[in-house]
Scaffold this motif. Structure first.
Motif, mmCIF file in Angstrom:
data_model
loop_
_atom_site.group_PDB
_atom_site.id
_atom_site.type_symbol
_atom_site.label_atom_id
_atom_site.label_comp_id
_atom_site.label_asym_id
_atom_site.label_seq_id
_atom_site.Cartn_x
_atom_site.Cartn_y
_atom_site.Cartn_z
ATOM 1 N N PRO A 84 -14.603 -11.465 11.834
ATOM 2 C CA PRO A 84 -14.095 -10.742 10.650
ATOM 3 C C PRO A 84 -14.920 -11.004 9.381
ATOM 4 O O PRO A 84 -14.457 -11.646 8.435
ATOM 5 C CB PRO A 84 -12.666 -11.279 10.509
ATOM 6 N N LEU A 85 -16.136 -10.502 9.390
ATOM 7 C CA LEU A 85 -16.988 -10.640 8.211
ATOM 8 C C LEU A 85 -16.546 -9.655 7.135
ATOM 9 O O LEU A 85 -16.371 -8.460 7.414
ATOM 10 C CB LEU A 85 -18.448 -10.362 8.572
ATOM 11 N N ASN A 86 -16.377 -10.139 5.924
ATOM 12 C CA ASN A 86 -16.002 -9.280 4.796
ATOM 13 C C ASN A 86 -17.289 -8.839 4.105
ATOM 14 O O ASN A 86 -17.747 -9.464 3.157
ATOM 15 C CB ASN A 86 -15.090 -10.041 3.833
ATOM 16 N N MET A 87 -17.861 -7.742 4.587
ATOM 17 C CA MET A 87 -19.161 -7.315 4.095
ATOM 18 C C MET A 87 -19.102 -6.844 2.641
ATOM 19 O O MET A 87 -20.077 -6.972 1.903
ATOM 20 C CB MET A 87 -19.739 -6.210 4.981
ATOM 21 N N VAL A 88 -17.969 -6.309 2.217
ATOM 22 C CA VAL A 88 -17.826 -5.912 0.802
ATOM 23 C C VAL A 88 -17.936 -7.148 -0.078
ATOM 24 O O VAL A 88 -18.664 -7.170 -1.083
ATOM 25 C CB VAL A 88 -16.482 -5.200 0.562
ATOM 26 N N SER A 89 -17.222 -8.200 0.315
ATOM 27 C CA SER A 89 -17.268 -9.454 -0.435
ATOM 28 C C SER A 89 -18.669 -10.057 -0.428
ATOM 29 O O SER A 89 -19.148 -10.568 -1.449
ATOM 30 C CB SER A 89 -16.273 -10.462 0.160
ATOM 31 N N ILE A 90 -19.351 -9.998 0.716
ATOM 32 C CA ILE A 90 -20.701 -10.560 0.822
ATOM 33 C C ILE A 90 -21.663 -9.818 -0.102
ATOM 34 O O ILE A 90 -22.476 -10.425 -0.796
ATOM 35 C CB ILE A 90 -21.189 -10.519 2.288
ATOM 36 N N ARG A 91 -21.554 -8.471 -0.127
ATOM 37 C CA ARG A 91 -22.423 -7.685 -1.014
ATOM 38 C C ARG A 91 -22.146 -8.007 -2.478
ATOM 39 O O ARG A 91 -23.064 -8.109 -3.299
ATOM 40 C CB ARG A 91 -22.238 -6.186 -0.743
ATOM 41 N N GLN A 92 -20.855 -8.174 -2.808
ATOM 42 C CA GLN A 92 -20.494 -8.522 -4.188
ATOM 43 C C GLN A 92 -21.058 -9.883 -4.568
ATOM 44 O O GLN A 92 -21.556 -10.080 -5.683
ATOM 45 C CB GLN A 92 -18.972 -8.514 -4.349
ATOM 46 N N LYS A 93 -20.974 -10.827 -3.627
ATOM 47 C CA LYS A 93 -21.489 -12.163 -3.907
ATOM 48 C C LYS A 93 -23.009 -12.129 -4.076
ATOM 49 O O LYS A 93 -23.560 -12.829 -4.932
ATOM 50 C CB LYS A 93 -21.107 -13.134 -2.797
ATOM 51 N N LYS A 94 -23.675 -11.337 -3.277
ATOM 52 C CA LYS A 94 -25.128 -11.206 -3.425
ATOM 53 C C LYS A 94 -25.478 -10.693 -4.822
ATOM 54 O O LYS A 94 -26.393 -11.214 -5.472
ATOM 55 C CB LYS A 94 -25.687 -10.264 -2.356
ATOM 56 N N GLN A 95 -24.733 -9.684 -5.292
ATOM 57 C CA GLN A 95 -24.994 -9.140 -6.626
ATOM 58 C C GLN A 95 -24.707 -10.185 -7.701
ATOM 59 O O GLN A 95 -25.459 -10.309 -8.677
ATOM 60 C CB GLN A 95 -24.138 -7.887 -6.874
ATOM 61 N N ARG A 96 -23.639 -10.960 -7.518
ATOM 62 C CA ARG A 96 -23.331 -12.011 -8.489
ATOM 63 C C ARG A 96 -24.439 -13.068 -8.517
ATOM 64 O O ARG A 96 -24.809 -13.571 -9.575
ATOM 65 C CB ARG A 96 -21.981 -12.659 -8.168
ATOM 66 N N ASP A 97 -24.973 -13.395 -7.348
ATOM 67 C CA ASP A 97 -26.071 -14.359 -7.295
ATOM 68 C C ASP A 97 -27.306 -13.819 -8.008
ATOM 69 O O ASP A 97 -28.024 -14.560 -8.688
ATOM 70 C CB ASP A 97 -26.415 -14.708 -5.845
ATOM 71 N N LEU A 98 -27.563 -12.513 -7.851
ATOM 72 C CA LEU A 98 -28.685 -11.899 -8.555
ATOM 73 C C LEU A 98 -28.456 -11.936 -10.064
ATOM 74 O O LEU A 98 -29.384 -12.205 -10.845
ATOM 75 C CB LEU A 98 -28.878 -10.453 -8.086
ATOM 76 N N ASP A 99 -27.211 -11.697 -10.485
ATOM 77 C CA ASP A 99 -26.883 -11.760 -11.919
ATOM 78 C C ASP A 99 -27.099 -13.175 -12.457
ATOM 79 O O ASP A 99 -27.588 -13.357 -13.578
ATOM 80 C CB ASP A 99 -25.428 -11.336 -12.160
ATOM 81 N N LYS A 100 -26.741 -14.165 -11.649
ATOM 82 C CA LYS A 100 -26.918 -15.559 -12.079
ATOM 83 C C LYS A 100 -28.403 -15.911 -12.210
ATOM 84 O O LYS A 100 -28.806 -16.607 -13.143
ATOM 85 C CB LYS A 100 -26.226 -16.501 -11.083
ATOM 86 N N VAL A 101 -29.197 -15.429 -11.268
ATOM 87 C CA VAL A 101 -30.642 -15.650 -11.336
ATOM 88 C C VAL A 101 -31.212 -15.004 -12.593
ATOM 89 O O VAL A 101 -32.066 -15.589 -13.282
ATOM 90 C CB VAL A 101 -31.330 -15.107 -10.062
#
Length: 637
Positions: free
Chosen positions: A514-531
């Motif tokens: 049960p991978l939450n791909m929506v959550s994973i994509r959101q987290k990736k974007q947040r990580d990019l924002d942090k960078v």
């Protein structure tokens, strides 16, 4: 007025006569049974906020924390102060966990450190229901928020644990949190009308500087030669820590390296040498520093920038915790900044690859579907990747993502000492020795080397040291300990010599993971924002570094620090402008009055600092623009 018992506890165990600002108010609030959120910068004294009231109250304090290294360090610190504390973490055997939980019910344990993944296991819930829990402290509480920089899904289940313990107050603690993270902490922990206490994130004694350099090594050497005292240098990879430490030693500096891949004995030795000032400079990955009680670090250098300002603030904040002048220096090249976004992309492999790694993992460890929950296994990443023809770096990031999603937990804290606990009393042990004379001398040696602690708790032992003194092979020592275990005389937890991987859930069929791909994509974007925030911080040359940092965390109206590289550059520029303006005014006065005394000149320039006037006069004299007459007056040359 704070409970007098709190002052007695502070004096008895820590030797202090007074609390720091806000600590009194926090402790009083907890003693009234209310929920609390504590936002203190690194070194601000968060731990005392729950440790003191927990010792005033009856019962045990449950401390929830995500890092095994932090657990162990806190337990060791409390034990040194004669306070009984224990921890439960991945890699411990069932018997050791069982014994530790029993001690928390029937013994005098005052603090139990536990990871959030353990809270809702049937074993922990059953034992917790029989504990006299006085307080639950949730450390590193930012981990509960997907807006945070170290999200742990298991933190979301802490509120479920609360339903099993009813009216126990909760305390959430973190060093730094943005406004969305603060809201998430309160909501997800279901804090009840919490009192929020926060210290300013500004550190008046800490000077932040950032330098873009073609040769970071050359700049590092220059900084280390200029700033005296204890140093941490953070590097991005294990390999780089070793390379830098060797290079620094070749350049005449006392340095060592540290990372999680070293065995327990080596890490302990290096950390101890650094704390005792036998090593001045520790070059380390971010595995080093969390929870370490060393206040006199004068300099923290980021040789490689971290991927978030949260991580940077935490790590840089390990400098100057004693309140004295300290420095946080970050180095970067233009290529470093360009590579940062690419590193974020690597952390989020494709769904098909994640599922492939998850299935390969089950095959490698022989974990059947619907089994394996909370079981720990030896995990050799290079061997695993080679066995299934998987790229090592991508596989590591896939495992870390599976960890973030709450399926597994990776623990690189391995190579700890083996542990033994004698389960029977003296008489029963003596009877066993009579019946088994071949083990009599071995048992006596064990008792002579490790004493009565063997009866009281799991005690660290060394098979190699026992073998040396007993004049047998290490294999025979292990065999003897195993016989004691088989006869239920002792519990023997053999040391782990490989990293540990723990399944946090029963193993899913791979096609139903049960991978939450929506959550994973959101987290990736947040990580990019942090960078992007880190890149902006590195490149800025206008605003004060401290103001930039604290405003990122939502602190408004901060005053410029006056000591960062930007403030210092602005001050220098302003002084040059003032000197130039002052020089012009001095020349105008001397054109009007052919001869003027320095005292009269100062009286006519009251808007300028006297030290600046004298400095400007000296410069004009040195440049042979003005000079002194025989009567001591100034004149134009």
């Amino acid at each position: 007025m704070i409970n007098e018992d709190a002052y007695n506890v502070l004096k008895q165990y820590w030797g202090y006569n007074a609390f720091r600002p806000l600590q009194e108010e926090i402790i009083e609030t907890v003693l009234q049974g209310k929920d609390v959120m504590v936002l203190f910068p690194t070194g601000g004294g968060k731990s005392l906020c729950f440790q003191v009231p927990a010792l005033v109250m009856e019962g045990i304090c449950i401390v929830i924390t995500p890092l095994i290294a932090l657990m162990k360090d806190q337990v060791e610190q409390l034990t040194r102060r004669q306070i009984k504390a224990s921890a439960i973490h991945a890699g411990m055997g069932r018997n050791q966990i069982d014994y530790t939980l029993d001690n928390c019910i029937y013994g005098d344990v005052r603090f139990l450190y536990v990871s959030p993944e353990r809270l809702l296991t049937p074993l922990f819930l059953e034992r917790a229901s029989r504990m006299n829990i006085s307080l639950v402290a949730v450390d590193e509480a930012h981990c509960i928020s997907q807006w945070g920089y170290d999200f742990r899904p298991a933190y979301l289940k802490i509120s479920e644990f609360r339903k099993h313990i009813h009216d126990v107050p909760f305390m959430a603690l973190t060093a730094s949190a943005t406004d969305p993270v603060k809201k998430d902490i309160a909501d997800k922990l279901e804090l009840r009308n919490p009192s929020v206490f926060s210290q300013s994130l500004s550190r008046s004694n800490l000077s932040y500087s950032v330098f873009e350099e073609e040769s970071k090594e050359r700049k590092l050497l220059k900084v280390l030669q200029r700033v005296q005292g204890t140093v941490i240098v953070y590097a991005g990879t294990r390999k780089k820590t070793q390379e830098l430490a060797i290079w620094l030693n070749r350049n005449g500096l006392n340095a060592d390296f540290y990372h999680a891949g070293l065995d327990f004995k080596a890490r302990s030795k290096k950390q101890s040498d650094w704390i005792q000032d036998k090593i001045r400079i520790m070059v380390a990955t971010n595995a080093f520093g969390m929870g370490i009680d060393k206040a006199d670090v004068r300099l923290v250098v980021h040789f490689d920038l971290p991927e978030s300002l949260e991580a940077y603030y935490q790590e840089a904040g390990r400098a100057g915790r004693d309140g004295k002048k300290a420095y946080a220096v970050a180095l970067f090249t233009n290529q470093d900044l360009e590579d940062m976004e690419g590193k974020v992309a690597m952390k989020y492999p494709e769904t098909t690859f994640l599922i492939r790694v998850y299935q390969s993992l089950a095959n490698y460890l022989s974990v059947p579907v619907h089994a394996g929950a909370m079981e720990s296994y030896d995990m050799d990443l290079p061997a695993f990747a080679h066995h299934f023809d998987l790229p090592v770096n991508e596989t590591f990031h896939a495992l870390k993502l599976l960890e973030q999603e709450g399926f597994i937990q990776l623990n690189e804290e391995y190579n700890e000492r083996s542990r033994v606990h004698i389960k029977v009393g003296n008489q029963q042990l003596y009877d066993f020795q009579i019946r088994n004379p071949q083990l009599d001398k071995f048992i006596k040696l064990l008792l002579r080397m490790y004493g009565g602690e063997l009866f009281a708790d799991f005690t660290g032992i060394s098979e190699s040291e026992l073998a040396r003194i007993y004049h047998v092979s290490e294999t025979e020592i292990i065999r003897n300990l195993s016989v004691l275990q088989e006869n239920e005389i002792a519990d023997y937890e053999k040391r782990k010599d490989k990293p540990q991987l723990t399944y946090l859930t029963s193993r899913f069929p791979s096609e139903k993971l049960p991978l939450n791909m929506v959550s994973i994509r959101q987290k990736k974007q947040r990580d990019l924002d942090k960078v992007q925030a880190v890149i902006h911080y590195a490149r800025t040359r206008n605003g004060c570094r401290t103001v930039e940092l604290v405003e990122y965390f939502g602190e408004k109206n901060a005053e410029p620090c006056g000591v960062c590289d930007v403030c210092m550059a602005n001050r220098k520029l302003k002084r040059l402008e003032e000197e130039e303006g002052l020089g012009t005014e001095i020349l105008l006065i001397l054109r009007e009055d052919i001869s003027v005394s320095p005292r009269l000149l100062s009286q006519r320039l009251v808007e300028y600092d006297e030290e600046l006037i004298m400095k400007t006069l000296q410069k004009l004299i040195a440049d042979e623009v003005i000079g002194y007459r025989n009567d001591g007056n100034l004149y134009l040359l």
